[in-house]
Design an enzyme around this catalytic site. Structure first.
Site, PDB file in Angstrom:
ATOM      1  N   GLY A  70     -37.750  38.531   1.605  1.00  0.00           N
ATOM      2  CA  GLY A  70     -38.461  39.709   1.099  1.00  0.00           C
ATOM      3  C   GLY A  70     -38.759  40.735   2.185  1.00  0.00           C
ATOM      4  O   GLY A  70     -38.543  41.939   1.986  1.00  0.00           O
ATOM      5  N   LYS A  92     -44.524  39.915  -6.109  1.00  0.00           N
ATOM      6  CA  LYS A  92     -43.933  41.211  -5.743  1.00  0.00           C
ATOM      7  C   LYS A  92     -42.816  41.674  -6.688  1.00  0.00           C
ATOM      8  O   LYS A  92     -42.606  42.862  -6.864  1.00  0.00           O
ATOM      9  CB  LYS A  92     -43.409  41.162  -4.300  1.00  0.00           C
ATOM     10  CG  LYS A  92     -44.533  41.095  -3.269  1.00  0.00           C
ATOM     11  CD  LYS A  92     -44.002  41.169  -1.854  1.00  0.00           C
ATOM     12  CE  LYS A  92     -45.145  40.961  -0.868  1.00  0.00           C
ATOM     13  NZ  LYS A  92     -44.728  41.093   0.532  1.00  0.00           N
ATOM     14  N   GLY A 104     -32.708  37.559   9.261  1.00  0.00           N
ATOM     15  CA  GLY A 104     -33.425  37.240   8.029  1.00  0.00           C
ATOM     16  C   GLY A 104     -32.899  38.036   6.853  1.00  0.00           C
ATOM     17  O   GLY A 104     -32.290  39.107   7.032  1.00  0.00           O
ATOM     18  N   GLY A 144     -45.721  42.266  15.141  1.00  0.00           N
ATOM     19  CA  GLY A 144     -45.885  42.341  13.685  1.00  0.00           C
ATOM     20  C   GLY A 144     -47.230  42.883  13.232  1.00  0.00           C
ATOM     21  O   GLY A 144     -47.388  43.252  12.070  1.00  0.00           O
ATOM     22  N   ASN A 170     -45.276  45.941  -3.431  1.00  0.00           N
ATOM     23  CA  ASN A 170     -46.474  45.302  -2.856  1.00  0.00           C
ATOM     24  C   ASN A 170     -47.700  46.189  -2.966  1.00  0.00           C
ATOM     25  O   ASN A 170     -48.774  45.820  -2.511  1.00  0.00           O
ATOM     26  CB  ASN A 170     -46.248  44.895  -1.392  1.00  0.00           C
ATOM     27  CG  ASN A 170     -46.357  46.086  -0.459  1.00  0.00           C
ATOM     28  OD1 ASN A 170     -46.005  47.200  -0.830  1.00  0.00           O
ATOM     29  ND2 ASN A 170     -46.846  45.852   0.735  1.00  0.00           N
ATOM     30  N   ASN A 208     -28.244  35.824   9.026  1.00  0.00           N
ATOM     31  CA  ASN A 208     -29.116  34.917   8.260  1.00  0.00           C
ATOM     32  C   ASN A 208     -28.496  33.536   8.162  1.00  0.00           C
ATOM     33  O   ASN A 208     -27.281  33.387   8.154  1.00  0.00           O
ATOM     34  CB  ASN A 208     -29.359  35.477   6.844  1.00  0.00           C
ATOM     35  CG  ASN A 208     -30.549  34.820   6.173  1.00  0.00           C
ATOM     36  OD1 ASN A 208     -31.624  34.773   6.749  1.00  0.00           O
ATOM     37  ND2 ASN A 208     -30.362  34.290   4.978  1.00  0.00           N
ATOM     38  N   ARG A 209     -29.363  32.535   8.116  1.00  0.00           N
ATOM     39  CA  ARG A 209     -28.920  31.145   8.031  1.00  0.00           C
ATOM     40  C   ARG A 209     -28.192  30.915   6.708  1.00  0.00           C
ATOM     41  O   ARG A 209     -27.074  30.415   6.681  1.00  0.00           O
ATOM     42  CB  ARG A 209     -30.182  30.282   8.135  1.00  0.00           C
ATOM     43  CG  ARG A 209     -29.979  28.817   8.262  1.00  0.00           C
ATOM     44  CD  ARG A 209     -31.340  28.161   8.430  1.00  0.00           C
ATOM     45  NE  ARG A 209     -32.268  28.504   7.332  1.00  0.00           N
ATOM     46  CZ  ARG A 209     -33.485  28.007   7.208  1.00  0.00           C
ATOM     47  NH1 ARG A 209     -33.966  27.177   8.117  1.00  0.00           N
ATOM     48  NH2 ARG A 209     -34.256  28.353   6.188  1.00  0.00           N
TER      49      ARG A 209
HETATM   50  P1  NDP Z   1     -38.955  34.725   2.694  1.00  0.00           P
HETATM   51  O1  NDP Z   1     -39.305  33.327   2.394  1.00  0.00           O
HETATM   52  O2  NDP Z   1     -38.569  35.659   1.605  1.00  0.00           O
HETATM   53  O3  NDP Z   1     -37.736  34.741   3.785  1.00  0.00           O
HETATM   54  C1  NDP Z   1     -37.765  33.913   4.923  1.00  0.00           C
HETATM   55  C2  NDP Z   1     -36.612  34.258   5.848  1.00  0.00           C
HETATM   56  O4  NDP Z   1     -36.759  33.502   7.055  1.00  0.00           O
HETATM   57  C3  NDP Z   1     -35.235  33.909   5.273  1.00  0.00           C
HETATM   58  O5  NDP Z   1     -34.278  34.828   5.726  1.00  0.00           O
HETATM   59  C4  NDP Z   1     -34.979  32.515   5.889  1.00  0.00           C
HETATM   60  O6  NDP Z   1     -33.619  32.214   6.026  1.00  0.00           O
HETATM   61  C5  NDP Z   1     -35.564  32.727   7.268  1.00  0.00           C
HETATM   62  N1  NDP Z   1     -35.928  31.466   7.943  1.00  0.00           N
HETATM   63  C6  NDP Z   1     -37.032  30.711   7.734  1.00  0.00           C
HETATM   64  N2  NDP Z   1     -37.029  29.645   8.571  1.00  0.00           N
HETATM   65  C7  NDP Z   1     -35.897  29.748   9.327  1.00  0.00           C
HETATM   66  C8  NDP Z   1     -35.322  28.960  10.372  1.00  0.00           C
HETATM   67  N3  NDP Z   1     -35.920  27.857  10.812  1.00  0.00           N
HETATM   68  N4  NDP Z   1     -34.145  29.365  10.926  1.00  0.00           N
HETATM   69  C9  NDP Z   1     -33.531  30.489  10.493  1.00  0.00           C
HETATM   70  N5  NDP Z   1     -34.030  31.274   9.511  1.00  0.00           N
HETATM   71  C10 NDP Z   1     -35.189  30.914   8.928  1.00  0.00           C
HETATM   72  O7  NDP Z   1     -40.203  35.287   3.512  1.00  0.00           O
HETATM   73  P2  NDP Z   1     -40.630  36.823   3.713  1.00  0.00           P
HETATM   74  O8  NDP Z   1     -39.406  37.618   3.977  1.00  0.00           O
HETATM   75  O9  NDP Z   1     -41.541  37.229   2.614  1.00  0.00           O
HETATM   76  O10 NDP Z   1     -41.499  36.721   5.041  1.00  0.00           O
HETATM   77  C11 NDP Z   1     -40.911  36.500   6.315  1.00  0.00           C
HETATM   78  C12 NDP Z   1     -41.980  36.662   7.387  1.00  0.00           C
HETATM   79  O11 NDP Z   1     -42.425  38.015   7.405  1.00  0.00           O
HETATM   80  C13 NDP Z   1     -43.231  35.800   7.134  1.00  0.00           C
HETATM   81  O12 NDP Z   1     -43.567  35.153   8.340  1.00  0.00           O
HETATM   82  C14 NDP Z   1     -44.294  36.815   6.784  1.00  0.00           C
HETATM   83  O13 NDP Z   1     -45.573  36.421   7.241  1.00  0.00           O
HETATM   84  C15 NDP Z   1     -43.829  38.059   7.541  1.00  0.00           C
HETATM   85  N6  NDP Z   1     -44.328  39.303   6.968  1.00  0.00           N
HETATM   86  C16 NDP Z   1     -45.033  40.132   7.795  1.00  0.00           C
HETATM   87  C17 NDP Z   1     -45.536  41.321   7.308  1.00  0.00           C
HETATM   88  C18 NDP Z   1     -46.311  42.196   8.226  1.00  0.00           C
HETATM   89  O14 NDP Z   1     -46.995  43.108   7.740  1.00  0.00           O
HETATM   90  N7  NDP Z   1     -46.215  42.024   9.529  1.00  0.00           N
HETATM   91  C19 NDP Z   1     -45.331  41.748   5.912  1.00  0.00           C
HETATM   92  C20 NDP Z   1     -44.514  40.814   5.126  1.00  0.00           C
HETATM   93  C21 NDP Z   1     -44.063  39.629   5.664  1.00  0.00           C
HETATM   94  P3  NDP Z   1     -32.754  31.504   4.815  1.00  0.00           P
HETATM   95  O15 NDP Z   1     -32.430  32.608   3.856  1.00  0.00           O
HETATM   96  O16 NDP Z   1     -31.577  30.973   5.526  1.00  0.00           O
HETATM   97  O17 NDP Z   1     -33.657  30.452   4.227  1.00  0.00           O
END
Ligand code: NDP
Length: 283
Positions: free
Chosen positions: A134, A72, A131, A248, A93, A155-156
Site C-alpha cells: 500500500g 483504505k 516494495g 519516515g 486514507n 519487490n520480493r
Molecule cells: P503492505 O503489507 O501493504 O506491504 C509490505 C511490503 O513490504 C511488501 O512489498 C512486502 O513484500 C514487503 N516486505 C515485508 N517484509 C519483507 C521482507 N522481509 N523482505 C522483503 N520485502 C518485505 O504494507 P504497507 O505498504 O501498508 O506498509 C509498509 C510500511 O510503510 C509499514 O512499515 C508502514 O508502517 C509504513 N508506512 C509509513 C507511513 C508513514 O507515514 N511514514 C505511511 C504508511 C505506511 P512482498 O510483496 O514480497 O510481501
C-alpha cells in the site's frame, strides 16, 4: 451578543489497531498550537462496522476522517467521490467533507512527496522503489504524477511488483518496470533516488534491506517510510556512504499537515507535529 460555543468541529480516524496509531496526538497538537476548536477522535472500527462508522460521521457532521489498516480500499464504496491520485491508487486514507459530500484523498504518497521535495524535486529523475504494498503504491503514483521519468520496482513477490509497474504504466506518464529482488541488489548509477517502502526496519533498528551497501553513494537521495525507529539501518548506511537520508517521520508529519489543510484550510506547523510524535513515541 452570542454566548460562547461549546460545540467543537470533529474529525477522526477509523482503523483496527487504533491504539498504536500516534496520529491523534500529532493532529491535536496542531489544533492546540493554531488555536482551533477542533477534536480528532481515534476510533477502533472492525471491517463489518465501517459503513456504520461513516454514516455516524455523516450524521454528526464530521469535517473528515482518516482511514488506516484495514479500511483504505473498502471505504471507497461509502464515499461520494475521489481525488485524482486516490482514484488511480484505488485507496483512500483521508476523507474530506466538501459541502456535505465525503471525498476520498490519499495523503500517504503526498506526505512522502512533500518530505522528498524538501530535499530534491523528483521531476525528470529515475527512482528505485523497494516494495509493492500500500505505501509503495501511494508513493509510486505520487512520484509519477510529480514527473518522475522512470520507476524501478524491486519487490520480493513478483506478481505484486508487476501489478504495481502495470498500474503506473497504464495510468501515468512515467515508465515503470519490475526488477526481481536478487541477492545483494545493486542500486544502478542511473538512479538518483532510492526509497524503502517495505516494512523492513519496523520496530527493528538492525533489520537490513538485502542491498549492496557499496551502491549507496554521495549524490543519491535515500528515503525510508519507517517511522519507528526513524533511524533505521538503511538511514545509517546511507549517511555513512555520504548519501542524503530522509526518514519516515517526515512522511507521517507531512501526511498530517496535508490532511489538516484539507479539513481546516490552515497550514499547520510541521515542527510542532514532529516534536509531538517524537515525544509520544519516546524518540
Ligand atoms: P503492505 O503489507 O501493504 O506491504 C509490505 C511490503 O513490504 C511488501 O512489498 C512486502 O513484500 C514487503 N516486505 C515485508 N517484509 C519483507 C521482507 N522481509 N523482505 C522483503 N520485502 C518485505 O504494507 P504497507 O505498504 O501498508 O506498509 C509498509 C510500511 O510503510 C509499514 O512499515 C508502514 O508502517 C509504513 N508506512 C509509513 C507511513 C508513514 O507515514 N511514514 C505511511 C504508511 C505506511 P512482498 O510483496 O514480497 O510481501
Amino acid at each position: 451578543m452570542p454566548g460562547p460555543s461549546f460545540l467543537s468541529e470533529l474529525v477522526g480516524s477509523f482503523s483496527q489497531g487504533a491504539a498504536g496509531n500516534p496520529t491523534v496526538a500529532m493532529i491535536e497538537a496542531a489544533f492546540r498550537h493554531h488555536g482551533l476548536d477542533w477534536r480528532y477522535i481515534n476510533c477502533e472500527v472492525p471491517p463489518e462496522k465501517l459503513g456504520d462508522a461513516v454514516k455516524g460521521a455523516r450524521a454528526m457532521g464530521w469535517r473528515g476522517f482518516n482511514c488506516s489498516i484495514p479500511h483504505k480500499v473498502e471505504v471507497i464504496q461509502h464515499l461520494d467521490g475521489l481525488g485524482e491520485s486516490a482514484a488511480i491508487m484505488g485507496a483512500v486514507n483521508c476523507a474530506v467533507n466538501r459541502d456535505g459530500r465525503f471525498i476520498g484523498e490519499n495523503t500517504d504518497g503526498k506526505g512522502f512527496l512533500k518530505s522528498l521535495q524538501e530535499v530534491t524535486d523528483p521531476r525528470g529523475q529515475s527512482i528505485v522503489l523497494f516494495g509493492a504494498g500500500g505505501a509503495a503504491r501511494a508513493i509510486a503514483v505520487e512520484l509519477a504524477l510529480a514527473g518522475a521519468v522512470a520507476i524501478t520496482i524491486v519487490n520480493r513477490d513478483k506478481a505484486r511488483g508487476e501489478t504495481l509497474a502495470k498500474l503506473i504504466n497504464d495510468k501515468t506518464k512515467a515508465k515503470a518496470s519490475y526488477a526481481p529482488w536478487t541477492k545483494a541488489w545493486r542500486i544502478p548509477e542511473s538512479a538518483s533516488i532510492a526509497v524503502n517502502a517495505t516494512s523492513i526496519g519496523l520496530e527493528d533498528g538492525s533489520a537490513a534491506l538485502d542491498i549492496d551497501t557499496s551502491s549507496l553513494r554521495k549524490g543519491l537521495v535515500v528515503a525510508d517510510v519507517i517511522v519507528n525507529p526513524p533511524r533505521t539501518r538503511l538511514m545509517r548506511d546511507a549517511e555513512a556512504a555520504g548519501a542524503t537520508p530522509i526518514d519516515g517521520l517526515g512522511m507521517l508529519v507531512n501526511q498530517g499537515v496535508i490532511s489538516t489543510k484539507y479539513w481546516t484550510g490552515i497550514d499547520a506547523d510541521p515542527n510542532v507535529m514532529r516534536k509531538e510524535v517524537a515525544r509520544v513515541l519516546g524518540l
